[in-house]
Design a protein around this motif. Structure first.
Motif, short mmCIF file in Angstrom:
data_model
loop_
_atom_site.label_atom_id
_atom_site.label_comp_id
_atom_site.label_asym_id
_atom_site.label_seq_id
_atom_site.Cartn_x
_atom_site.Cartn_y
_atom_site.Cartn_z
N ASP A 175 -3.66 -9.93 17.91
CA ASP A 175 -3.73 -10.32 16.50
C ASP A 175 -4.88 -9.64 15.75
OD1 ASP A 175 -5.76 -11.55 17.76
OD2 ASP A 175 -5.50 -13.51 16.78
N LEU A 176 -5.44 -8.61 16.34
CA LEU A 176 -6.49 -7.86 15.66
C LEU A 176 -5.89 -7.26 14.40
CD1 LEU A 176 -9.41 -7.10 16.25
CD2 LEU A 176 -8.56 -4.96 17.18
N SER A 177 -6.40 -7.69 13.24
CA SER A 177 -5.62 -7.34 12.04
C SER A 177 -5.74 -5.87 11.68
CB SER A 177 -6.02 -8.23 10.87
OG SER A 177 -7.40 -8.36 10.84
N GLU A 178 -4.64 -5.32 11.28
CA GLU A 178 -4.57 -3.93 10.83
C GLU A 178 -4.95 -3.93 9.36
OE1 GLU A 178 -3.77 -1.21 12.53
OE2 GLU A 178 -2.95 -2.03 14.40
N LEU A 179 -6.13 -3.46 9.07
CA LEU A 179 -6.61 -3.55 7.69
C LEU A 179 -6.31 -2.30 6.89
CD1 LEU A 179 -10.05 -5.26 8.41
CD2 LEU A 179 -7.97 -6.32 7.52
N MET A 180 -5.94 -1.24 7.60
CA MET A 180 -5.70 0.01 6.89
C MET A 180 -4.26 0.47 7.08
SD MET A 180 -8.61 2.92 6.81
CE MET A 180 -7.55 4.14 7.50
N PRO A 181 -3.35 0.01 6.20
CA PRO A 181 -1.94 0.39 6.35
C PRO A 181 -1.78 1.91 6.31
CG PRO A 181 -2.25 -1.20 4.57
CD PRO A 181 -3.60 -0.79 5.00
N THR A 182 -0.81 2.38 7.08
CA THR A 182 -0.62 3.82 7.20
C THR A 182 -0.38 4.50 5.87
OG1 THR A 182 0.37 3.36 9.34
CG2 THR A 182 0.73 5.55 8.45
N ASP A 183 0.32 3.81 4.96
CA ASP A 183 0.66 4.51 3.71
C ASP A 183 -0.52 4.67 2.75
OD1 ASP A 183 0.51 1.92 3.04
OD2 ASP A 183 2.55 1.73 2.22
N CYS A 184 -1.69 4.15 3.12
CA CYS A 184 -2.89 4.44 2.32
C CYS A 184 -3.40 5.84 2.59
CB CYS A 184 -4.04 3.51 2.69
SG CYS A 184 -3.72 1.85 2.24
N LEU A 185 -3.02 6.35 3.75
CA LEU A 185 -3.57 7.64 4.17
C LEU A 185 -2.81 8.79 3.55
CD1 LEU A 185 -3.87 6.78 7.93
CD2 LEU A 185 -5.78 7.34 6.43
N PRO A 186 -3.48 9.88 3.34
CA PRO A 186 -2.76 11.07 2.91
C PRO A 186 -1.75 11.45 4.00
CG PRO A 186 -5.09 11.57 3.27
CD PRO A 186 -4.91 10.11 3.51
N GLU A 187 -0.64 12.04 3.58
CA GLU A 187 0.44 12.30 4.52
C GLU A 187 -0.01 13.09 5.75
OE1 GLU A 187 4.51 13.87 3.06
OE2 GLU A 187 3.95 11.97 2.10
N HIS A 193 -2.36 7.86 12.54
CA HIS A 193 -2.36 6.44 12.41
C HIS A 193 -1.20 5.82 13.15
CE1 HIS A 193 -3.84 3.06 9.89
NE2 HIS A 193 -4.92 3.73 10.20
N SER A 194 -0.04 6.47 13.01
CA SER A 194 1.13 5.86 13.64
C SER A 194 1.13 6.12 15.14
CB SER A 194 2.42 6.37 12.99
OG SER A 194 2.30 7.72 12.70
N THR A 667 -8.29 7.82 0.11
CA THR A 667 -7.74 6.75 0.95
C THR A 667 -8.29 5.40 0.50
OG1 THR A 667 -7.71 8.30 2.78
CG2 THR A 667 -7.45 5.99 3.33
N ALA A 668 -9.59 5.36 0.26
CA ALA A 668 -10.22 4.11 -0.17
C ALA A 668 -9.62 3.63 -1.49
CB ALA A 668 -11.73 4.31 -0.30
N ASN A 669 -9.41 4.56 -2.40
CA ASN A 669 -8.84 4.16 -3.70
C ASN A 669 -7.45 3.56 -3.55
OD1 ASN A 669 -11.13 4.93 -4.95
ND2 ASN A 669 -10.34 6.91 -5.67
N ARG A 670 -6.65 4.18 -2.69
CA ARG A 670 -5.30 3.63 -2.48
C ARG A 670 -5.34 2.26 -1.87
NH1 ARG A 670 -1.45 8.12 0.10
NH2 ARG A 670 -2.20 9.83 -1.16
N LEU A 671 -6.21 2.13 -0.89
CA LEU A 671 -6.32 0.84 -0.22
C LEU A 671 -6.79 -0.24 -1.21
CD1 LEU A 671 -6.22 -0.51 2.65
CD2 LEU A 671 -8.67 -0.19 2.71
N ALA A 672 -7.74 0.14 -2.06
CA ALA A 672 -8.26 -0.82 -3.02
C ALA A 672 -7.16 -1.29 -3.96
CB ALA A 672 -9.41 -0.21 -3.81
N LYS A 673 -6.23 -0.40 -4.26
CA LYS A 673 -5.15 -0.75 -5.15
C LYS A 673 -4.10 -1.62 -4.45
CE LYS A 673 -3.83 2.29 -8.76
NZ LYS A 673 -3.57 3.73 -8.68
N GLN A 674 -3.71 -1.19 -3.24
CA GLN A 674 -2.61 -1.86 -2.55
C GLN A 674 -3.04 -3.12 -1.81
OE1 GLN A 674 -0.75 1.02 0.01
NE2 GLN A 674 -0.71 2.56 -1.62
N ASN A 675 -4.23 -3.07 -1.20
CA ASN A 675 -4.65 -4.19 -0.35
C ASN A 675 -6.10 -4.58 -0.61
OD1 ASN A 675 -2.79 -2.17 1.12
ND2 ASN A 675 -2.38 -4.09 2.20
N PRO A 676 -6.40 -4.94 -1.85
CA PRO A 676 -7.82 -5.22 -2.15
C PRO A 676 -8.42 -6.31 -1.25
CG PRO A 676 -6.37 -6.02 -3.90
CD PRO A 676 -5.53 -5.20 -2.99
N GLN A 677 -7.56 -7.20 -0.77
CA GLN A 677 -8.08 -8.29 0.08
C GLN A 677 -8.60 -7.77 1.42
OE1 GLN A 677 -4.98 -7.59 -0.57
NE2 GLN A 677 -3.82 -7.65 1.34
#
Ligand code: ADP
Ligand code: MG
Length: 696
Positions: A175-187, A193-194, A667-677
């Motif tokens: 249950d170690l949470s995945e905090l950085m979803p793959t789609d935040c990363l540049p292609e 990541h995957s 990457t940080a900007n995308r994450l901040a937008k999609q998953n600010p929590q």
């Protein structure tokens, strides 16, 4: 109850309060901290290397037969064991050994050893390797997979780290949470990541599987490494952004400028500001008008004219009737700023105060009293200005010269210098520019301005590199002819680590030598051991042209500004770092004549020293030099990590991982937008409790 990552390390078997204390030093407090305490590097004990293929300074496992074992009495008593495997021979050297060990190395026995090969008196040696004796030739390496080496502290062995991490890796980590979803990363990075989940990546780093590609683990290019490195860099980026947000929620005094005062100041300067100075001046002025504490870094190569910008900022504080200070790292530079500011401000009727640690007590007392009452609006000095005992009526601005990081200690020191609830504006100025990618990642908490233009008419300094042993005489003659032409010369004496006294002595001896060799020239001497008054006297004479030659220690390193000086000799240049050489050289080439810098060196030169001297000869560009410096020294030193303690990584290495930096911000900007929590947990995971310290 099953263990969770929040539990204290004392829940692990074998961890008592004493060990917990030691772990605390490494900021390892709970089981999550253990899980994220990642190996620093790996040793490859899986393969056996033929002795004949060993290279000096590399570690390897070897297997060979004992040919000879003997105790020799050289400078130190040591046990030497001669080992051979048919491809070559190797000496095992031990300084600490007992009788039974000594006897155990019987001729004909087989020995398997792991250690670092070094060049010895008679070929390669391993000093105190890890070893085992066999009666028959053993098969294969020591381990079946790579051995992790953990960063550690005294009293916590590698074996202990293995035991601790073993216990944590046995926990259920699904249950170690995945905090950085793959789609935040540049292609381009998504495959990293995957390739592995966070848990898999952590396991792979702690316990490399046997058969995994060793080089990818050792160079940290494995997919597991890359995904964790990116995550850590993103976490750092967020943590800096967070400090910025915290700062921006604080109050600073709004410093309204007075256009008439500015105009009067500028028209008195005797030169016009360069476009770059005007632009940066404007950026600073805008900052200071806001009620948000500004934190701006001004980068500008040596001689680009940063002092004027500092003066303009101070003037703005004066206009708003708020106190401001200009600080410099050395007393010599601070004195020079004091002279410059006093000269510039005198016609405007603005008094400038002076404070350094060596200021005489009576003068100090009066300055302190006038700062406390608010009577004195401007003060110049060393870091003594922000020491505890110094009280201000209302300090609104601090300008720090030649510093590229806002230290934690400094932020703490600045508390209580302003009335309740206010924080002063801060400006730092540096001639050590930070390579762009680094700046984006590591200065996310600051605003950065660049003075990317030199005042007109500057001629680049020409640099030559000369061996001191054979050509010192010639160099002295060169000094003589320069002086004869009315030019002024600096002779900079070697840097002697940690000892101001030895440095002063070396400078004194050099001055004596030069006085003998150049009887017609007027020669002065400055070093750190002189009283401030004496130093001032010599510097003044040099500034006024009453001295031809100034023999100096590296106290003149930063900021000293004498436009007529056009030749500099630097002794033992091979001992100095690039940033320091660049700073020193920046003391010449400040006027409009061709200047020269002679770097004297002594053999032997290390590879790094060669590289540094070459760089100095080839370029005057501070950006190129700082990039080289980064490559040669590593980022830790460049960013001054040791002073501030603010940047240390669990797995990333800014030099090695430079190629990843450009995508971090994105990457940080995308994450901040999609998953600010996820931001806060990510900071906690990678930076955790250390972060409080940054925000102090
Ligand atoms: P640094 O950026 O290295 O601190 P300084 O502020 O000491 O540079 O400026 C170097 C020298 O150039 C000083 O003598 C300063 O008075 C002079 N200077 C600064 N700006 C200009 C300008 N725009 N035109 C001509 N000279 C200038
Ligand atoms: Mg300067």
């Amino acid at each position: 109850m099953p263990l969770s990552l929040e539990h204290s390390v004392t829940k692990l078997s074998g961890v008592g309060p004493q060990l917990a204390n030691k772990l605390e030093k490494l900021h390892v407090r709970n089981l999550g901290d253990v899980l994220f305490h990642l190996p620093l590097r790996y040793e490859d004990k899986t393969k056996v290397s033929p002795i004949g293929t060993l290279l000096p300074e590399s570690s390897a496992v070897v297997i060979g037969q004992v040919e000879l074992a003997q105790v020799v009495f050289g400078r130190r008593r040591s046990l030497l064991v001669q080992l051979s495997d048919g491809t070559g021979s190797l000496t095992i050297r031990m300084f600490h050994f007992n009788r039974s060990q000594e006897k155990s190395f019987q001729r004909g026995l087989w020995l398997r050893a792991f250690g670092e090969a070094r060049r010895g008196a008679k070929g390669l040696e391993m000093i105190h390797p890890e070893y085992r004796l066999f009666s028959e030739q053993p098969e294969g390496g020591i381990d079946s997979s790579l051995t992790p080496v953990y960063p550690t502290t005294e009293g916590v062995s590698q074996l202990l780290w293995r035991k601790l991490t073993d216990q944590v890796l046995q926990m259920d980590l699904t249950d170690l949470s995945e905090l950085m979803p793959t789609d935040c990363l540049p292609e381009s990075l998504q495959h990293m990541h995957s390739a592995a989940s966070l848990t898999q990546a952590l396991r792979a780093l702690h316990r490399p599987a046997s058969g995994v590609e060793a080089s990818a683990m050792i160079d940290a290019t494995s997919a597991a490494h890359q995904r964790l490195i990116i995550e850590e860099l993103v976490a750092h980026h967020f943590s800096l952004k967070k400090s910025k947000q915290i700062r921006e929620s604080e109050q600073a005094p709004m410093l309204e400028s007075d256009p008439d005062l500015d105009r009067a100041f500028i028209s008195n300067l005797g030169f016009t500001l360069t476009n770059a100075q005007q632009r940066v001046g404007q950026e600073v002025a805008t900052d200071l008008c806001r009620n948000i504490p500004s934190m701006r870094l001004i980068q500008g190569d040596v001689g680009s004219g940063k002092t004027v910008i500092a003066a303009l900022a101070v003037l703005q504080a004066v206009s708003a009737k708020v106190q401001s200070v200009l600080m410099a790292p050395t007393e010599l530079l601070a004195e020079q700023h004091f002279t410059t500011l006093s000269t510039w401000f005198a016609p405007l009727g603005i008094e400038v105060g002076w404070l350094a640690s060596k200021t005489p007590a009576t003068q100090k007392r009066s300055t302190l009293a006038r700062l406390a009452s608010g009577e004195l609006l401007v003060a110049v000095g060393t870091h003594a200005l922000i020491q505890e005992a110094v009280k201000y009526r209302f300090l609104g601005l601090i300008v720090i010269d030649e510093q590229h990081r806002f230290g934690v200690e400094q932020r703490l020191a600045l508390r209580n210098k302003t009335p309740d609830g206010f924080v002063p504006h801060q400006i730092a100025m540096t001639a050590t520019p930070i390579p762009r990618t680094l700046a984006m990642t590591f200065y996310a908490d600051l605003d950065v301005s660049s003075i990317d233009e030199l005042p007109p008419g500057r001629v680049p300094v020409e640099t030559v590199v000369i061996p001191a042993e054979t050509r010192r005489r010639q160099v002295i003659e060169r000094v003589q002819s320069a002086c004869a032409e009315g030019k002024q010369v600096y002779w900079v004496c070697p840097l002697i680590d940690e000892s101001e006294a030895l440095e002063a002595q070396a400078a004194t001896e050099a001055a004596e030598e030069l006085i003998l060799a150049l009887p017609k020239q007027k020669i002065g001497l400055v070093h750190g051991r002189l009283k401030p008054k004496e130093k001032e006297l010599v510097m003044d004479k040099f500034r006024r042209g009453e001295l031809d030659l100034l023999v100096a220690t590296t106290v003149i390193e930063v900021g000293v500004d004498v436009a007529n000086a056009s030749l500099m000799i630097i002794e033992n240049a091979e001992r100095m770092g690039l940033a320091q050489l660049h700073q020193l050289r920046g003391r010449v080439g400040r006027g409009n004549t061709q200047s020269f810098c002679i770097l004297l060196y002594h053999m032997p030169l290390s590879a790094h020293a060669k590289e540094r001297l070459k760089t100095m000869r080839e370029t005057n560009d501070g950006f190129v030099i700082s990039q080289k410096d980064l490559e040669i020294r590593g980022a830790g030193e460049l960013l001054g990590t040791r002073q501030t303690g603010s940047i240390s990584f669990k797995i990333a290495d800014i030099v090695r991982d430079q190629h990843l930096l450009p995508v971090i911000e994105q990457t940080a900007n995308r994450l901040a937008k999609q998953n600010p929590q996820n931001i806060e947990p990510l900071i906690q995971r990678w930076i955790g409790t250390k972060e409080n310290y940054i925000n102090a």
